[in-house]
Design a protein around this motif. Structure first.
Motif, PDB file in Angstrom:
ATOM      1  N   ILE A 357       8.595 121.366  10.072  1.00 56.36           N
ATOM      2  CA  ILE A 357       8.964 122.078  11.308  1.00 56.36           C
ATOM      3  C   ILE A 357       7.870 123.093  11.650  1.00 56.36           C
ATOM      4  CG2 ILE A 357      10.650 123.593  12.409  1.00 56.36           C
ATOM      5  CD1 ILE A 357      12.758 122.411  10.532  1.00 56.36           C
ATOM      6  N   PRO A 358       7.431 123.174  12.905  1.00 57.89           N
ATOM      7  CA  PRO A 358       6.375 124.121  13.301  1.00 57.89           C
ATOM      8  C   PRO A 358       6.717 125.558  12.914  1.00 57.89           C
ATOM      9  CG  PRO A 358       6.829 122.588  15.082  1.00 57.89           C
ATOM     10  CD  PRO A 358       7.883 122.341  14.034  1.00 57.89           C
ATOM     11  N   GLY A 359       5.729 126.278  12.398  1.00 56.43           N
ATOM     12  CA  GLY A 359       5.953 127.611  11.850  1.00 56.43           C
ATOM     13  C   GLY A 359       6.503 128.620  12.843  1.00 56.43           C
ATOM     14  N   LYS A 360       6.050 128.603  14.099  1.00 57.31           N
ATOM     15  CA  LYS A 360       6.494 129.591  15.074  1.00 57.31           C
ATOM     16  C   LYS A 360       7.961 129.441  15.445  1.00 57.31           C
ATOM     17  CE  LYS A 360       2.256 130.859  17.534  1.00 57.31           C
ATOM     18  NZ  LYS A 360       1.606 130.901  18.868  1.00 57.31           N
ATOM     19  N   ALA A 361       8.511 128.257  15.207  1.00 63.58           N
ATOM     20  CA  ALA A 361       9.918 128.008  15.554  1.00 63.58           C
ATOM     21  C   ALA A 361      10.676 127.468  14.356  1.00 63.58           C
ATOM     22  CB  ALA A 361      10.000 127.028  16.723  1.00 63.58           C
ATOM     23  N   ARG A 362      10.246 127.839  13.161  1.00 61.56           N
ATOM     24  CA  ARG A 362      10.817 127.247  11.949  1.00 61.56           C
ATOM     25  C   ARG A 362      12.282 127.621  11.760  1.00 61.56           C
ATOM     26  NH1 ARG A 362       6.838 128.308   8.118  1.00 61.56           N
ATOM     27  NH2 ARG A 362       5.910 126.307   8.699  1.00 61.56           N
ATOM     28  N   SER A 363      12.627 128.878  11.920  1.00 52.90           N
ATOM     29  CA  SER A 363      14.027 129.287  11.744  1.00 52.90           C
ATOM     30  C   SER A 363      14.919 128.646  12.798  1.00 52.90           C
ATOM     31  CB  SER A 363      14.148 130.814  11.820  1.00 52.90           C
ATOM     32  OG  SER A 363      13.476 131.428  10.748  1.00 52.90           O
ATOM     33  N   SER A 364      14.468 128.694  14.050  1.00 56.88           N
ATOM     34  CA  SER A 364      15.254 128.098  15.132  1.00 56.88           C
ATOM     35  C   SER A 364      15.382 126.594  14.955  1.00 56.88           C
ATOM     36  CB  SER A 364      14.595 128.381  16.487  1.00 56.88           C
ATOM     37  OG  SER A 364      14.435 129.763  16.686  1.00 56.88           O
ATOM     38  N   GLY A 365      14.267 125.947  14.633  1.00 58.71           N
ATOM     39  CA  GLY A 365      14.288 124.500  14.487  1.00 58.71           C
ATOM     40  C   GLY A 365      15.215 124.036  13.395  1.00 58.71           C
ATOM     41  N   TYR A 366      15.122 124.663  12.226  1.00 55.46           N
ATOM     42  CA  TYR A 366      15.993 124.257  11.131  1.00 55.46           C
ATOM     43  C   TYR A 366      17.451 124.587  11.447  1.00 55.46           C
ATOM     44  CZ  TYR A 366      16.777 122.776   6.325  1.00 55.46           C
ATOM     45  OH  TYR A 366      17.170 122.085   5.214  1.00 55.46           O
ATOM     46  N   ALA A 367      17.670 125.726  12.083  1.00 54.53           N
ATOM     47  CA  ALA A 367      19.039 126.110  12.433  1.00 54.53           C
ATOM     48  C   ALA A 367      19.652 125.124  13.425  1.00 54.53           C
ATOM     49  CB  ALA A 367      19.045 127.520  13.030  1.00 54.53           C
ATOM     50  N   ILE A 368      18.866 124.674  14.395  1.00 57.56           N
ATOM     51  CA  ILE A 368      19.377 123.700  15.370  1.00 57.56           C
ATOM     52  C   ILE A 368      19.699 122.379  14.682  1.00 57.56           C
ATOM     53  CG2 ILE A 368      18.702 122.273  17.344  1.00 57.56           C
ATOM     54  CD1 ILE A 368      17.177 124.751  18.393  1.00 57.56           C
ATOM     55  N   ILE A 369      18.839 121.939  13.786  1.00 60.46           N
ATOM     56  CA  ILE A 369      19.082 120.705  13.040  1.00 60.46           C
ATOM     57  C   ILE A 369      20.392 120.793  12.262  1.00 60.46           C
ATOM     58  CG2 ILE A 369      18.280 119.357  11.050  1.00 60.46           C
ATOM     59  CD1 ILE A 369      15.399 119.889  12.087  1.00 60.46           C
ATOM     60  N   LEU A 370      20.577 121.890  11.533  1.00 60.41           N
ATOM     61  CA  LEU A 370      21.800 122.047  10.745  1.00 60.41           C
ATOM     62  C   LEU A 370      23.029 122.162  11.637  1.00 60.41           C
ATOM     63  CD1 LEU A 370      20.637 124.514   7.937  1.00 60.41           C
ATOM     64  CD2 LEU A 370      21.214 122.113   7.683  1.00 60.41           C
ATOM     65  N   SER A 371      22.892 122.859  12.754  1.00 61.89           N
ATOM     66  CA  SER A 371      24.037 123.031  13.652  1.00 61.89           C
ATOM     67  C   SER A 371      24.497 121.699  14.225  1.00 61.89           C
ATOM     68  CB  SER A 371      23.672 123.984  14.788  1.00 61.89           C
ATOM     69  OG  SER A 371      23.425 125.278  14.297  1.00 61.89           O
ATOM     70  N   LEU A 372      23.551 120.878  14.648  1.00 59.13           N
ATOM     71  CA  LEU A 372      23.906 119.587  15.218  1.00 59.13           C
ATOM     72  C   LEU A 372      24.480 118.654  14.157  1.00 59.13           C
ATOM     73  CD1 LEU A 372      20.878 119.023  17.629  1.00 59.13           C
ATOM     74  CD2 LEU A 372      23.220 119.643  18.242  1.00 59.13           C
ATOM     75  N   ALA A 373      23.848 118.617  12.989  1.00 62.09           N
ATOM     76  CA  ALA A 373      24.333 117.732  11.925  1.00 62.09           C
ATOM     77  C   ALA A 373      25.704 118.164  11.431  1.00 62.09           C
ATOM     78  CB  ALA A 373      23.337 117.708  10.769  1.00 62.09           C
ATOM     79  N   ASN A 374      25.903 119.477  11.312  1.00 61.85           N
ATOM     80  CA  ASN A 374      27.204 119.983  10.889  1.00 61.85           C
ATOM     81  C   ASN A 374      28.258 119.815  11.965  1.00 61.85           C
ATOM     82  OD1 ASN A 374      27.430 121.441   8.148  1.00 61.85           O
ATOM     83  ND2 ASN A 374      25.423 122.084   8.885  1.00 61.85           N
ATOM     84  N   GLY A 375      27.887 120.136  13.199  1.00 58.99           N
ATOM     85  CA  GLY A 375      28.860 120.122  14.279  1.00 58.99           C
ATOM     86  C   GLY A 375      29.331 118.732  14.646  1.00 58.99           C
ATOM     87  N   ILE A 376      28.412 117.784  14.689  1.00 58.23           N
ATOM     88  CA  ILE A 376      28.771 116.436  15.109  1.00 58.23           C
ATOM     89  C   ILE A 376      29.324 115.616  13.953  1.00 58.23           C
ATOM     90  CG2 ILE A 376      27.884 114.306  16.146  1.00 58.23           C
ATOM     91  CD1 ILE A 376      25.738 116.004  17.524  1.00 58.23           C
ATOM     92  N   PHE A 377      28.872 115.904  12.740  1.00 61.25           N
ATOM     93  CA  PHE A 377      29.238 115.063  11.606  1.00 61.25           C
ATOM     94  C   PHE A 377      29.910 115.847  10.466  1.00 61.25           C
ATOM     95  CE2 PHE A 377      25.836 112.913  13.835  1.00 61.25           C
ATOM     96  CZ  PHE A 377      26.254 111.597  13.847  1.00 61.25           C
ATOM     97  N   GLY A 378      29.201 116.827   9.907  1.00 60.02           N
ATOM     98  CA  GLY A 378      29.656 117.461   8.675  1.00 60.02           C
ATOM     99  C   GLY A 378      31.013 118.114   8.740  1.00 60.02           C
ATOM    100  N   SER A 379      31.182 119.081   9.641  1.00 64.30           N
ATOM    101  CA  SER A 379      32.419 119.858   9.659  1.00 64.30           C
ATOM    102  C   SER A 379      33.618 119.041  10.119  1.00 64.30           C
ATOM    103  CB  SER A 379      32.257 121.089  10.548  1.00 64.30           C
ATOM    104  OG  SER A 379      32.018 120.706  11.892  1.00 64.30           O
ATOM    105  N   LEU A 380      33.358 117.911  10.767  1.00 61.41           N
ATOM    106  CA  LEU A 380      34.457 117.037  11.179  1.00 61.41           C
ATOM    107  C   LEU A 380      34.890 116.083  10.074  1.00 61.41           C
ATOM    108  CD1 LEU A 380      33.420 116.112  14.840  1.00 61.41           C
ATOM    109  CD2 LEU A 380      35.334 117.551  14.133  1.00 61.41           C
ATOM    110  N   THR A 381      34.214 116.107   8.937  1.00 65.32           N
ATOM    111  CA  THR A 381      34.517 115.151   7.868  1.00 65.32           C
ATOM    112  C   THR A 381      35.960 115.236   7.373  1.00 65.32           C
ATOM    113  OG1 THR A 381      32.216 114.947   7.161  1.00 65.32           O
ATOM    114  CG2 THR A 381      33.899 114.466   5.514  1.00 65.32           C
ATOM    115  N   PRO A 382      36.514 116.428   7.080  1.00 59.69           N
ATOM    116  CA  PRO A 382      37.929 116.452   6.666  1.00 59.69           C
ATOM    117  C   PRO A 382      38.857 115.873   7.727  1.00 59.69           C
ATOM    118  CG  PRO A 382      36.865 118.536   6.149  1.00 59.69           C
ATOM    119  CD  PRO A 382      35.905 117.772   7.007  1.00 59.69           C
TER     120      PRO A 382
END
Length: 431
Positions: A357-382
């Motif tokens: 992930i590009p350094g200038k947007a590393r926190s935002s980029g990783y946070a967006i990735i986790l948010s989308l993966a969690n929101g669409i898939f992970g947290s809906l698992t139960p």
């Protein structure tokens, strides 16, 4: 080569950074483990299934706020520092924890009760939008390049400690309180304990030092610049989401759904299922650093390809085996196997994502990735696992969900291959 004193200081920083992740998982797992009691308290219904579904949907609703937190708080962290951002997220998580701990029940204040709970979950979701990603970035930036997998694995390790604390307290309460006492007040005790330790966690995190990498690098000047950088690298974000899908769904299944899976579907003893969840947390804590270390030694991709294949090959047969003769031993074996696959995958995935992930947007980029993966898939698992069992009558059917996610992550692993040859993060700290 780091001196013994330098390694000691880095591990202290690892502990301080991980405090928020500990609280994040502790609180989220308490909600999931005591879902049936929370359902009765805030979402009463004539149908136990409907009540439980409302509770799990409220559990997942935090994901609605996660992308907003990822962009807003992630941009703040990329512009003003990792330390400042992590202090903000811990404060917001504390507010959310207190909301659930002290809100009166539906019987006492009516519809206002679930509304307050939903607001609290949204506040938590906003903070969680960047918490895990921010900690991952912080740990990667204080790590030495040859040990980045080991250092970043402790983000998951702090979450595993949250699992151990939540399940241990859950097992203790289940063993000492009656069902009536649990329904009346017992489920609030872990939440009040969480509130009590927040000042200690805040004190620990306040002593964090900013990363040398951030201090010596140039920063984005605005949220718009951060978004522009991420837009230019949309392929990395898409691949990151695909890679993270298996990580989040497996995590949520073994760490949040286990007690409900054992109690509701197999009629197992609550104390036994909490004991399984506790064992899973301990195993994950041990295996995560091993997974990270292995990735430092042999590279990221053998595990990122191998684990999805193993999930595809073993998850459904394992759950069928459990369904054939439900019991403590079989539930423990299946969950430990899935936990081992999760730990090895997570220990490898995190350093790869931070490196591309590009350094200038590393926190935002990783946070967006986790948010989308969690929101669409992970947290809906139960929720999805419960619906699959209810509609198909097949108690092994949650494995179909895990297998579908494994396919997506396997495709992501192959797609990520070319980006790994050009990491954006060559160094983080002096070796």
């Amino acid at each position: 080569m780091l001196t013994a004193e330098q390694r000691k200081e880095k591990m202290k920083a690892v502990i301080r950074a991980g405090t928020g992740n500990f609280l994040e998982l502790y609180d989220f797992l308490v909600y999931a483990y005591f879902a049936t009691y929370i359902a009765d308290a805030f979402f009463p219904s004539e149908s136990a299934f409907v009540s439980l579904m409302n509770t799990f949907l409220t559990y997942a609703i935090a994901s609605v706020a996660r992308p907003f937190g990822a962009v807003i708080l992630g941009s703040y962290m990329d512009r003003h520092g990792r330390r400042n951002g992590l202090l903000v997220t811990l404060t917001l998580m504390g507010i959310g924890t207190a909301t659930l701990a002290f809100t009166p029940t539906y019987e006492s204040i009516g519809l206002l009760a679930p509304i307050i709970i939903i607001i609290g979950r949204l506040i938590q979701g906003f903070s969680l939008g960047v918490e895990a990603g921010g900690v991952n970035v912080y740990l990667a930036e204080i790590a030495t390049p040859k040990n980045r997998g080991f250092y970043t694995s402790w983000q998951g390790g702090s979450q595993a400690l949250g699992v151990v604390a939540a399940t241990g307290l859950g097992a203790l309460l289940t063993a000492t309180l009656t069902m009536e006492q649990m329904q009346e007040y017992g489920w609030r005790i872990p939440l009040i304990v969480g509130c009590a330790i927040i000042p200690v966690l805040f004190w620990l995190r306040r002593s964090l030092q900013e990363t040398e990498y951030f201090e010596k690098s140039t920063h984005a000047r605005s949220t718009w610049e951060v978004l522009r950088i991420l837009g230019d690298h949309w392929q990395i974000l898409l691949i990151g989401v695909m890679l993270t899908i298996l990580n989040t769904t497996t995590f949520y299944f073994v760490n949040t759904y286990t007690p409900t899976y054992g109690i509701r579907n197999f009629g197992m003893d609550p104390l036994g299922t909490f004991s399984v969840a506790l064992a899973v947390g301990i195993a994950t804590l041990i295996l995560l650093p091993i997974g990270g270390t292995i990735s430092d030694r042999i590279g990221r991709f053998p595990t990122l390809v191998g684990v999805p294949i193993l999930v595809l090959a073993t998850s459904y047969p394992a759950m069928m085996w459990l369904d054939a003769a439900p019991g403590f031993g079989r539930l423990l074996a299946v969950e430990l196997w899935l936990a081992a696959l999760y730990a090895m995958y997570a220990g490898t995935l995190v350093p790869l994502m931070v490196e591309i992930i590009p350094g200038k947007a590393r926190s935002s980029g990783y946070a967006i990735i986790l948010s989308l993966a969690n929101g669409i898939f992970g947290s809906l698992t139960p929720f999805i696992a419960t619906v699959l069992i209810e509609t198909t009558g097949d108690r092994a059917s949650p494995a179909l969900w895990l297998s579908a996610c494994a396919v997506l992550s396997l495709v992501g692993s192959f797609a990520a291959w070319r980006f790994a040859a050009k990491p954006t993060m060559q160094t983080a700290a002096a070796e």
